[in-house]
Design an enzyme around this catalytic site. Structure first.
Site, PDB file in Angstrom:
ATOM      1  N   SER A 252       1.766 -46.627   3.496  1.00 38.01           N
ATOM      2  CA  SER A 252       2.290 -46.610   2.134  1.00 38.01           C
ATOM      3  C   SER A 252       1.779 -45.372   1.394  1.00 38.01           C
ATOM      4  CB  SER A 252       1.925 -47.919   1.433  1.00 38.01           C
ATOM      5  OG  SER A 252       2.638 -48.084   0.230  1.00 38.01           O
TER       6      SER A 252
ATOM      7  N   ASP B 144      12.847 -51.786   3.141  1.00 38.50           N
ATOM      8  CA  ASP B 144      11.790 -51.179   2.342  1.00 38.50           C
ATOM      9  C   ASP B 144      12.414 -50.227   1.326  1.00 38.50           C
ATOM     10  OD1 ASP B 144       9.611 -49.763   1.325  1.00 38.50           O
ATOM     11  OD2 ASP B 144       8.748 -49.313   3.286  1.00 38.50           O
TER      12      ASP B 144
ATOM     13  N   HIS C 290       8.607 -53.622   3.374  1.00 40.71           N
ATOM     14  CA  HIS C 290       7.449 -52.760   3.143  1.00 40.71           C
ATOM     15  C   HIS C 290       6.156 -53.517   3.458  1.00 40.71           C
ATOM     16  CE1 HIS C 290       5.462 -49.256   1.431  1.00 40.71           C
ATOM     17  NE2 HIS C 290       4.653 -50.066   0.776  1.00 40.71           N
TER      18      HIS C 290
END
Length: 312
Positions: A159, A254, A284
């Site tokens: 991320s 995502d 995600h």
């Protein structure tokens, strides 16, 4: 492919537990929410040694945790992995990502250094970037004492941590550092200059929503920040030829899917070796939820095998 049934069930449970009137989370609320979410990470990695220490950063000491998978006694230095945790530059720590870091160390065979870089809003951009660069330089300069082979160093993260990893690799190229063996970007956040179709399509009820992303960005950036700055949006870098080989994992559902996919294409077009997988039906941060998503265990093992090949 449809949204994975187990992922859909998780999202439904999270939606039921949240307020219908979605408000901007405070940094503390963001940190508590991520810590709670990361409890879904797999907990079956038991044979990785851990040691906490400090390195000198640009604004003081930076904590890090060294993970060492089992290795033969008197063995040669192991490949290394500098890892940056996710959390939107506002949340996350070496504690929240302990299980992920341990699993990656075990799967890859690397001695992994997980970095506790400074967070916003207490420390706004470019504090996290500066810490990430300093930590990677530290590992390169102290490879022998860390038991790491500097010629087989991977830089990666998940991320927002993948943002930092991409920025470090770009910085290393621009400043003629020793070659980094590979970059590993998991569900990367790579572009804030433009809003992609996936950011629009999955802006609500897909784990990380528009309100949270905007709150993180507001907390992280000074008011006069240029969103096209590659240190903020690595996808916007003009020169990427010569970057380390890339291992990139994105997820179909995502919001950041499109920018990760675009970066893979951009690197390929520039002649960079890329192994890219967009995981169908996934959301995600799915890689960090091995307790509820079987695919998470599979992808971490897959990433480990990719890194083993990359570092020989």
């Amino acid at each position: 492919m449809p949204l994975d049934p187990l992922a859909k069930r998780l999202l439904t449970m999270m939606a039921a537990a949240s307020s219908a009137d979605r408000k901007r989370p405070t940094p503390d609320e963001r940190r508590q929410a991520l810590a709670k979410l990361m409890q879904f990470a797999r907990a079956d990695v038991t044979d990785v040694m851990r040691a906490d220490a400090m390195l000198r950063g640009p604004a003081g000491n930076i904590g890090y945790r060294l993970y060492a998978p089992p290795s033969p006694q008197h063995s040669a230095p192991a490949p290394g992995f500098v890892f940056f945790h996710g959390g939107g530059m506002v949340a996350g720590s070496i504690e929240t990502h302990d299980r992920i870091a341990a699993a990656l160390a075990q799967a890859s065979g690397c001695r992994l250094v997980s970095v506790d870089y400074r967070l916003a809003p207490e420390h706004k951009f470019p504090a996290a970037v500066e810490d990430a660069i300093a930590a990677t330089q530290f590992v390169l300069a102290n490879a022998a004492s860390l038991g790491v082979d500097p010629a087989r160093l991977v830089v990666g993260g998940d991320s927002a941590g993948a943002t930092l990893a991409a920025v470090v690799c770009q910085h290393a190229l621009q400043n003629a550092w020793p070659d980094i063996a590979a970059q590993c970007l998991i569900c990367p956040v790579l572009d804030f200059e433009e809003t992609s179709p996936s950011r629009e399509e999955f802006a609500e009820n897909h784990l990380i929503d528009r309100v949270t992303l905007q709150a993180d960005l507001t907390d992280y950036l000074p008011k006069d920040a240029d969103l096209a700055d590659p240190r903020i949006s690595p996808l916007r870098a003009l020169h990427v030829a010569g970057l380390p080989p890339a291992i990139i994992h994105t997820a179909e559902y995502d919001p950041m899917r499109d920018e990760g996919n675009a970066y893979a294409r951009k690197l390929l077009a520039a002649g960079v070796t890329v192994e890219h997988i967009c995981h169908e039906g996934m959301i995600h941060n799915f890689h960090a939820m091995g307790a509820v998503l079987p695919q998470a265990r599979l992808v971490l093992s897959q990433i480990g095998e990719q890194i083993r090949r990359a570092v020989g």
